[in-house]
Design an enzyme around this catalytic site. Structure first.
Site, short mmCIF file in Angstrom:
data_model
loop_
_atom_site.label_atom_id
_atom_site.label_comp_id
_atom_site.label_asym_id
_atom_site.label_seq_id
_atom_site.Cartn_x
_atom_site.Cartn_y
_atom_site.Cartn_z
N GLY A 26 60.50 39.88 41.09
CA GLY A 26 61.44 41.01 41.10
C GLY A 26 61.29 41.93 39.91
CB THR A 27 63.88 43.43 37.71
OG1 THR A 27 64.45 42.24 37.15
CG2 THR A 27 64.73 43.90 38.88
CG LEU A 28 62.00 39.13 34.91
CD1 LEU A 28 62.18 37.61 35.01
CD2 LEU A 28 62.22 39.58 33.47
CD GLU A 100 66.14 36.03 36.46
OE1 GLU A 100 67.03 36.34 37.27
OE2 GLU A 100 65.06 36.62 36.38
#
Ligand SMILES: *[C@@H]1O[C@H](CO)[C@@H](O)[C@H](O)[C@H]1NC(C)=O
Ligand SMILES: *[C@@H]1O[C@H](CO)[C@@H](O)[C@H](O)[C@H]1NC(C)=O
Ligand SMILES: *[C@@H]1O[C@H](CO)[C@@H](O)[C@H](O)[C@H]1NC(C)=O
Length: 168
Positions: A26-28, A100
């Protein structure tokens, strides 16, 4: 004449650097809004290992008002999700767990991955096509309607869907 030998034993203690492989989807990921976190030495170390995709299918959906990507632990539906494997030290792992909200919101579990390509050459680089395991942040708690959402093979916050990730 008595000689006294001085025996000097030098113990060189190498700090045991314990690393963990993490699969991010995802956003990482590189080019995504939270990748900077992995680049920041203050948070710990993260070394890119390889691109990979999940062996099993999972729904990767975008949900909540913040357009957060979630990998739902509903194996067998959705798609084989593409992402990146990173080797992180304990400091970074702790940081990511907090980031997270693990274990409150996400669970960190092992997932089977097919390596797609690595930077090559490195002795720890897994071979293209090989099956490896890494930890992934997935979620078990989700709204039932999330299962009806569009699933993505490869997350991109800036994609055509227009669902740009944002914090509060
Ligand atoms: C790195 O993280 C620290 C601690 O969270 C923060 O203070 C610092 O501004 C960050 N540096 C960069 C370049 O983002
Ligand atoms: C999904 O849930 C099962 C059952 O709790 C668990 O064994 C597995 O590790 C989970 N997988 C992921 C990717 O979260
Ligand atoms: C990895 O294997 C796939 C499928 O066989 C192939 O399409 C791809 O070009 C390979 N990548 C590298 C870097 O060798």
């Amino acid at each position: 004449m008595k000689g006294f030998g001085l025996l000097v034993i030098i113990f060189i203690v190498f700090p045991a650097v314990h690393t963990t492989d993490i699969f991010v989807y995802g956003t990482l990921k590189e080019g995504q809004p939270n990748h900077f976190i992995m680049k920041n030495d203050t948070n710990g170390q993260a070394e890119f290992v390889a691109h990979a995709r999940t062996v099993d299918r999972y729904p990767l959906v975008i949900a909540t008002k913040n357009n957060i990507p979630f990998l739902l632990n509903v194996s067998g539906t959705g798609q084989r999700v593409h992402g990146e494997i990173y080797r992180v030290d304990e400091k970074m792992l702790k940081f990511l767990d907090e980031f997270e909200s693990c274990p409150q919101m996400y669970q960190r579990k092992l997932i089977r991955l097919e390596v797609q390509d690595g930077p090559g050459g490195g002795e720890h680089t897994p071979k293209n096509g090989s099956i490896v395991e890494a930890f992934v942040y997935s979620t078990k708690t989700y709204e039932p309607e999330w299962l009806q959402k569009t699933t993505y093979e490869s997350y991109n916050s800036y994609g055509d869907h227009g669902l740009l990730y944002h914090e509060d």
